[in-house]
Scaffold this motif. Structure first.
Motif, PDB file in Angstrom:
ATOM      1  N   ALA A  11      32.377  35.423  43.879  1.00 52.17           N
ATOM      2  CA  ALA A  11      32.466  34.046  43.396  1.00 52.17           C
ATOM      3  C   ALA A  11      33.930  33.636  43.390  1.00 52.17           C
ATOM      4  N   ALA A  12      34.218  32.479  43.992  1.00 55.82           N
ATOM      5  CA  ALA A  12      35.597  31.995  44.076  1.00 55.82           C
ATOM      6  C   ALA A  12      35.720  30.660  43.361  1.00 55.82           C
ATOM      7  N   GLU A  13      36.882  30.438  42.782  1.00 55.21           N
ATOM      8  CA  GLU A  13      37.145  29.168  42.109  1.00 55.21           C
ATOM      9  C   GLU A  13      38.629  28.848  42.195  1.00 55.21           C
ATOM     10  N   ASP A  14      38.941  27.581  42.069  1.00 51.86           N
ATOM     11  CA  ASP A  14      40.335  27.142  41.978  1.00 51.86           C
ATOM     12  C   ASP A  14      40.733  27.092  40.511  1.00 51.86           C
ATOM     13  N   VAL A  15      41.935  27.551  40.228  1.00 56.33           N
ATOM     14  CA  VAL A  15      42.512  27.442  38.881  1.00 56.33           C
ATOM     15  C   VAL A  15      43.816  26.676  39.051  1.00 56.33           C
ATOM     16  N   GLY A  16      43.750  25.374  38.842  1.00 56.31           N
ATOM     17  CA  GLY A  16      44.892  24.540  39.165  1.00 56.31           C
ATOM     18  C   GLY A  16      45.144  24.601  40.660  1.00 56.31           C
ATOM     19  N   ALA A  17      46.391  24.911  41.023  1.00 55.97           N
ATOM     20  CA  ALA A  17      46.754  24.990  42.435  1.00 55.97           C
ATOM     21  C   ALA A  17      46.509  26.380  43.009  1.00 55.97           C
ATOM     22  N   HIS A  18      45.958  27.270  42.184  1.00 55.53           N
ATOM     23  CA  HIS A  18      45.834  28.672  42.578  1.00 55.53           C
ATOM     24  C   HIS A  18      44.365  29.066  42.746  1.00 55.53           C
ATOM     25  N   ALA A  19      44.145  30.318  43.171  1.00 59.22           N
ATOM     26  CA  ALA A  19      42.789  30.768  43.503  1.00 59.22           C
ATOM     27  C   ALA A  19      42.436  32.019  42.712  1.00 59.22           C
ATOM     28  N   LEU A  20      41.182  32.103  42.314  1.00 59.99           N
ATOM     29  CA  LEU A  20      40.635  33.254  41.600  1.00 59.99           C
ATOM     30  C   LEU A  20      39.339  33.661  42.292  1.00 59.99           C
ATOM     31  N   GLU A  21      39.205  34.947  42.585  1.00 68.66           N
ATOM     32  CA  GLU A  21      37.968  35.466  43.171  1.00 68.66           C
ATOM     33  C   GLU A  21      37.472  36.637  42.341  1.00 68.66           C
ATOM     34  N   LEU A  22      36.193  36.610  42.016  1.00 64.79           N
ATOM     35  CA  LEU A  22      35.554  37.672  41.259  1.00 64.79           C
ATOM     36  C   LEU A  22      34.545  38.377  42.161  1.00 64.79           C
ATOM     37  N   ILE A  23      34.649  39.702  42.213  1.00 67.21           N
ATOM     38  CA  ILE A  23      33.788  40.523  43.062  1.00 67.21           C
ATOM     39  C   ILE A  23      33.077  41.516  42.152  1.00 67.21           C
ATOM     40  N   THR A  24      31.765  41.428  42.075  1.00 68.72           N
ATOM     41  CA  THR A  24      30.984  42.234  41.132  1.00 68.72           C
ATOM     42  C   THR A  24      30.009  43.126  41.887  1.00 68.72           C
ATOM     43  N   ASN A 212      34.128  42.741  32.562  1.00 66.62           N
ATOM     44  CA  ASN A 212      34.264  41.486  33.296  1.00 66.62           C
ATOM     45  C   ASN A 212      35.677  40.932  33.093  1.00 66.62           C
ATOM     46  N   PRO A 213      36.476  40.824  34.158  1.00 63.26           N
ATOM     47  CA  PRO A 213      37.862  40.384  33.992  1.00 63.26           C
ATOM     48  C   PRO A 213      38.052  38.877  34.073  1.00 63.26           C
ATOM     49  N   ALA A 214      36.966  38.122  34.240  1.00 57.78           N
ATOM     50  CA  ALA A 214      37.081  36.705  34.593  1.00 57.78           C
ATOM     51  C   ALA A 214      37.930  35.918  33.603  1.00 57.78           C
ATOM     52  N   ASN A 215      37.607  36.007  32.314  1.00 58.48           N
ATOM     53  CA  ASN A 215      38.325  35.196  31.331  1.00 58.48           C
ATOM     54  C   ASN A 215      39.789  35.595  31.221  1.00 58.48           C
ATOM     55  N   LEU A 216      40.070  36.901  31.286  1.00 57.10           N
ATOM     56  CA  LEU A 216      41.451  37.366  31.204  1.00 57.10           C
ATOM     57  C   LEU A 216      42.254  36.895  32.415  1.00 57.10           C
ATOM     58  N   GLY A 234      39.534  39.975  40.939  1.00 62.23           N
ATOM     59  CA  GLY A 234      39.034  40.980  40.012  1.00 62.23           C
ATOM     60  C   GLY A 234      37.753  41.605  40.522  1.00 62.23           C
ATOM     61  N   ILE A 235      37.775  42.933  40.705  1.00 56.59           N
ATOM     62  CA  ILE A 235      36.561  43.655  41.080  1.00 56.59           C
ATOM     63  C   ILE A 235      36.000  44.329  39.840  1.00 56.59           C
ATOM     64  N   ARG A 236      34.739  44.100  39.581  1.00 57.56           N
ATOM     65  CA  ARG A 236      34.073  44.751  38.454  1.00 57.56           C
ATOM     66  C   ARG A 236      33.057  45.754  38.979  1.00 57.56           C
ATOM     67  N   ILE A 237      33.233  47.006  38.596  1.00 54.79           N
ATOM     68  CA  ILE A 237      32.287  48.058  38.949  1.00 54.79           C
ATOM     69  C   ILE A 237      31.929  48.800  37.663  1.00 54.79           C
ATOM     70  N   ASP A 238      30.710  48.672  37.261  1.00 55.16           N
ATOM     71  CA  ASP A 238      30.230  49.299  36.029  1.00 55.16           C
ATOM     72  C   ASP A 238      29.129  50.298  36.408  1.00 55.16           C
ATOM     73  N   PRO A 239      29.359  51.605  36.142  1.00 53.59           N
ATOM     74  CA  PRO A 239      30.426  52.203  35.336  1.00 53.59           C
ATOM     75  C   PRO A 239      31.669  52.562  36.173  1.00 53.59           C
ATOM     76  N   HIS A 240      32.815  52.150  35.692  1.00 50.87           N
ATOM     77  CA  HIS A 240      34.086  52.309  36.395  1.00 50.87           C
ATOM     78  C   HIS A 240      34.434  53.780  36.614  1.00 50.87           C
ATOM     79  N   GLY A 241      34.462  54.565  35.546  1.00 51.81           N
ATOM     80  CA  GLY A 241      34.877  55.965  35.653  1.00 51.81           C
ATOM     81  C   GLY A 241      33.942  56.791  36.518  1.00 51.81           C
ATOM     82  N   ALA A 242      32.658  56.604  36.352  1.00 47.30           N
ATOM     83  CA  ALA A 242      31.688  57.365  37.133  1.00 47.30           C
ATOM     84  C   ALA A 242      31.772  57.001  38.613  1.00 47.30           C
ATOM     85  N   PHE A 243      32.037  55.729  38.899  1.00 42.42           N
ATOM     86  CA  PHE A 243      32.172  55.304  40.296  1.00 42.42           C
ATOM     87  C   PHE A 243      33.359  55.999  40.947  1.00 42.42           C
ATOM     88  N   ILE A 244      34.500  56.010  40.270  1.00 43.25           N
ATOM     89  CA  ILE A 244      35.697  56.635  40.834  1.00 43.25           C
ATOM     90  C   ILE A 244      35.478  58.129  41.039  1.00 43.25           C
TER      91      ILE A 244
END
Length: 258
Positions: A11-24, A212-216, A234-244
């Protein structure tokens, strides 16, 4: 390539003049994602030609030992390395920039983090022949706190927001060793001939986390008052530790089983 669309929602969005992409990562496709990431991890630690030569000369068991000896063993370093690896893969697949050097190949020790700019993407402007730069900070945490974004922001703002000369000289040296003199010359020209203009630099703040890193990310980006174009991913992978852990276990299994 790790093929994010094959196992993640984006999911991508504009934040002012900048860009934010969330990958879940999709829960049903975590295993596919883990296998895809494990397949590209070895090349970030060792040149494929080197691995192939060891395989031809010494066989599978010695090749597996070589690869395993390159991999970090601590959770913290694995986490940080994988964040940088995924940032590099994202740049290659999801932007106009190239990340021609996989710098983890030159680590002082497998359980040490590298210093300096995490990744620098390069793009040659076809009109001018000059380079444009994507200065990148990558962070990986099971639970991403706001303070880590402040740390990443400070890294991006360092050196006046420009990629450091030391980091660019490192890339140029490695490119020369690989025979890519043309791109190495372009870096030297940027550093020594015409300089690096702020408008030729864009920032990428890249995170890998279990929460979820979206708000931060959105809040940090909204608070940015500098003059550089920003891309936050921001990439979110739950569970993070087990995935790594699973990725590195799979890398070792692949090396042993061919």
């Amino acid at each position: 390539m790790v093929g994010f669309p094959n196992w993640c929602d984006r999911a991508a969005e504009d934040v002012g003049a900048h860009a934010l992409e969330l990958i879940t990562a999709r829960a049903a496709d975590i295993a596919h994602g883990s296998a895809a990431v494990a397949a590209i991890v070895p090349e970030h630690y060792a040149a494929e030609e080197h691995v192939a030569r060891i395989l031809r000369r010494l066989g599978r068991p010695k090749t597996a030992a070589f690869i395993e000896g390159k991999l970090p063993t601590t959770k913290q370093i694995r986490s940080g390395d994988l964040g940088e690896i995924l940032a590099t893969e994202y740049i290659a697949a999801g932007t106009q920039y190239a990340a021609p050097i996989k710098r983890l190949r030159w680590k002082d020790h497998r359980n040490m983090a590298m210093r300096g700019d995490d990744v620098i993407g390069l793009y040659r402007d076809p009109a001018t022949g000059h380079l444009r730069f994507l200065k990148t900070e990558a962070k990986s945490r099971a639970t991403l706190p706001g303070g880590v974004l402040t740390e990443a922001r400070a890294g991006l703002d360092k050196d006046g927001g420009l990629p450091s000369a030391h980091a660019l000289e490192f890339i140029a040296d490695r490119l020369m060793e690989a025979g890519n003199n043309d791109l190495a010359d372009a870096i030297d020209d940027a550093l020594l001939k015409h300089g690096i203009a702020p408008q030729s630099v864009k920032h990428l703040l890249f995170t890998l986390s279990g929460n979820n890193p979206a708000n931060l990310l959105r809040a940090n980006l909204q608070g940015y008052g500098g003059g550089f174009s920003q891309l936050y991913v921001g990439i979110r992978i739950d569970p993070h530790g087990a995935f790594i852990a699973g990725v590195y276990d799979q890398v070792i299994a692949n090396a042993n089983n061919g």
